[in-house]
Design an enzyme around this catalytic site. Structure first.
Site, mmCIF file in Angstrom:
data_model
loop_
_atom_site.group_PDB
_atom_site.id
_atom_site.type_symbol
_atom_site.label_atom_id
_atom_site.label_comp_id
_atom_site.label_asym_id
_atom_site.label_seq_id
_atom_site.Cartn_x
_atom_site.Cartn_y
_atom_site.Cartn_z
ATOM 1 N N ASP A 71 34.904 36.647 23.719
ATOM 2 C CA ASP A 71 35.380 35.290 23.938
ATOM 3 C C ASP A 71 34.239 34.421 24.447
ATOM 4 O O ASP A 71 33.067 34.812 24.395
ATOM 5 C CB ASP A 71 36.608 35.263 24.850
ATOM 6 C CG ASP A 71 36.309 35.651 26.300
ATOM 7 O OD1 ASP A 71 35.118 35.781 26.660
ATOM 8 O OD2 ASP A 71 37.260 35.814 27.079
ATOM 9 N N ARG A 94 46.953 31.576 32.009
ATOM 10 C CA ARG A 94 45.578 31.145 32.322
ATOM 11 C C ARG A 94 45.281 29.858 31.564
ATOM 12 O O ARG A 94 45.255 29.841 30.335
ATOM 13 C CB ARG A 94 44.549 32.226 31.976
ATOM 14 C CG ARG A 94 43.142 31.857 32.455
ATOM 15 C CD ARG A 94 42.165 33.031 32.378
ATOM 16 N NE ARG A 94 41.781 33.369 31.015
ATOM 17 C CZ ARG A 94 40.801 34.203 30.689
ATOM 18 N NH1 ARG A 94 40.105 34.808 31.652
ATOM 19 N NH2 ARG A 94 40.525 34.475 29.432
#
Length: 565
Positions: free
Chosen positions: A456, A166
């Site tokens: 996150d 990612r």
């Protein structure tokens, strides 16, 4: 070509940015950067229509794409395996190695989401380290020694998880790498590095090269990735016969309306869709920000499983995947292990319930943030699929799951805003300390059982958005209308939470080393308070700039400037 490129002289740059790689990178820049800029403008126009005209995103027109009987090209068998993917920043070597190794029960994750996006620190040096670590992991040569703790890390024998790379999203640039003086899109840099280095190693070993595509908002953006992969095959002979697949994250409101179109636009690279919960909520906040009738209750009580309109959107995602032969991937289990066994038991029960719900909706896998809870997260998928269960035919019909954006039920409370404020302060402190993911207990010091969660950038974005929405509409507390959300009220909450965090941290100081660490942390927390003010103010002005777009110098300037409010 290399004389067109300038880059910061950070560790690993000269090693990876070779003349041959730069020739490839410049070719990708020339072909795609202006197109990426145009796609960003289209995003801004969609937001403008929502804010100024009240026009939310909707479905594309009826076409062969959403009515025909096409299927995605064959999905590799490893991507169909039920179980769990473990997620973490690819740039932090010991965490990355741990994620590839077995848990205490001897089992590994099915997949590894090796992340250079929201759990990473969004710096050039991190992207380079992620590239080196990914290459070392594919080659099985990756090691790490922590001299201070006397620990060596290496990949254990046996089959390791497949990799899901990612990279950073299309909305971000990498300011430390420029072509003709123009910052290169971070997605271009990251994807190019991955294809060129670990991708080459994977192709040589007959492994598939798999990507998650974050922050997408349209089929046009998926088409860009399709063309990027095609252009990379043309530029890099070793990719000619490689298996390259991609799974878009459905984490924006516009994307929810274009899921079939996004799979179609990816062409031969389409493999599935992922239900990304936190960023999806943040995106909804951003699109409804100016609507006084769309103020959400405390986000902590808005559960995908029990909020019908959100559950329906992700059931639609599954239906589209089933209809088109793609793989549906569920969301993240974020609890971290505790020294208290009871806390761990409660966390595992919650994870199992969440993943059981996902499995019963038809998801094949989900994500987990820590190896400690990997088995609890994987078991529902493996057990249900292992029993021979198959989704019912009606679960494969998207028409059974119409999208209707609604306001969830629940209270608007001072404590909910306070919890968001604490989350933002804690998260930004971690960011200033070079981490994109941080274990945070937003209820620290409060009674009850509440494990810390691995948070996150999506969590910071979501918390800021909810605070800003409440300020923008001067929302009152549901139980005490005298508490009105405005700038002074929120500023006081942020300051109180900063002071409380530091007070709790100070109680852990026992020696000179602790005192030194506390002094450094106090500086970061005070800066985080200032950055939080700036971030929230931006959102109230409908400026949804990502924290990941700021350089460390930018953030230092914000931290030393006057308060944003």
């Amino acid at each position: 070509m290399s004389n067109r490129v300038q880059y910061a002289p950070v560790e690993g740059a000269n090693e990876l940015l070779t003349a041959d790689f730069l020739t490839y990178l410049v070719a990708m820049h020339d072909q795609f950067t202006s197109r990426i800029h145009s796609l960003r403008e289209k995003r801004l126009e969609m937001l403008r229509q929502a804010h100024e005209e009240g026009r939310l995103p909707t479905h594309p027109p009826v076409s062969e794409i959403n009515t025909g009987d096409w299927q995605v090209e064959a999905v590799p068998e490893d991507l169909k395996r039920p179980g769990i993917e473990i997620s973490g920043p690819a740039s932090i070597t010991p965490m990355f190695i741990n994620a590839l190794n077995p848990a205490a029960d001897g089992n590994r994750a099915e997949g590894d989401l090796d992340d250079d996006e929201d759990s990473a620190a969004h710096r050039f040096i991190d992207t380079l380290q992620a590239t080196r670590n990914r290459l070392g992991a594919v080659e099985r040569t990756l090691t790490y020694t922590d001299a201070a703790r006397g620990r060596d890390y290496r990949i254990a024998e046996g089959d390791i998880p497949f990799f899901m790379h990612r990279e950073r999203g299309l909305h971000l640039d990498e300011p430390e790498v420029t072509v003709d003086g123009v910052p290169i899109p971070a997605s271009t840099l990251g994807t190019a590095l991955t294809l060129y280095y670990p991708g080459r190693a994977q192709a040589e070993r007959g492994q598939g090269i798999y990507f998650y595509l974050p922050k997408l908002e349209s089929a046009d953006e998926c088409a860009l990735y399709r063309d990027f992969f095609d252009a990379s095959r043309d530029a890099l002979p070793f990719l000619k016969d490689a298996v390259i697949k991609a799974i878009p994250l459905i984490e924006s409101l516009p994307a929810a309306f274009q899921m079939e179109e996004m799979l179609y636009a990816l062409g031969p690279y389409a493999a599935g869709l992922n239900a990304a919960r936190w960023d999806f909520k943040a995106s909804v906040f951003e699109y409804i920000m100016t609507d006084p009738n769309s103020v959400w209750p405390d986000r902590f009580g808005v559960d995908i499983k029990t909020t019908d309109f959100l559950a329906t959107i992700f059931r639609r995602l599954v239906a589209i995947c089933l209809k088109r032969g793609a793989v549906p991937i569920g969301g993240m289990a974020t609890p971290l292990p505790s020294r208290d066994p009871h806390v761990n038991e409660v966390a595992a029960e919650g994870i199992r319930a969440d993943k059981q719900w996902e499995a019963e909706q038809g998801f094949v896998r989900g994500w987990v943030a820590h190896i400690f809870h990997m088995s609890a997260a994987a078991e529902p998928f493996k057990t249900l699929r292992g029993s021979g269960w198959q989704p019912a035919p009606e679960m494969a019909d998207p028409a059974n799951y119409p999208i209707a954006i609604q306001v969830p039920k629940g209270p608007i409370s001072l404590e909910g805003t306070r919890r968001n404020a604490r989350m933002v302060i804690e998260y930004v402190e971690g960011w200033l300390n070079g981490r994109g993911a941080k274990g945070i207990d937003s209820l620290a010091g409060k009674p009850g059982i509440h494990p810390a969660l691995m948070e996150d950038l999506a969590t910071g974005r979501m918390s800021v958005a909810q605070i800003a929405q409440r300020i923008l509409h001067r929302v009152a507390d549901s139980e005490d209308p005298s508490h009105i959300h405005d700038f002074p009220f929120v500023k006081q909450l942020l300051l109180e939470e900063t002071d409380d965090i530091l007070a709790q941290l100070k109680t852990t100081v026992q020696d000179e080393q602790d005192r030194h660490a506390y002094a450094q942390a106090e500086v970061r927390y005070r800066k985080a308070y200032k950055v939080a003010l700036h971030w929230i103010r931006n959102y109230t002005e409908l400026n949804f700039r990502s924290l990941g777009s700021y350089t460390r110098d930018d953030l230092e300037a914000i931290a030393t400037a006057d308060d944003a409010f």
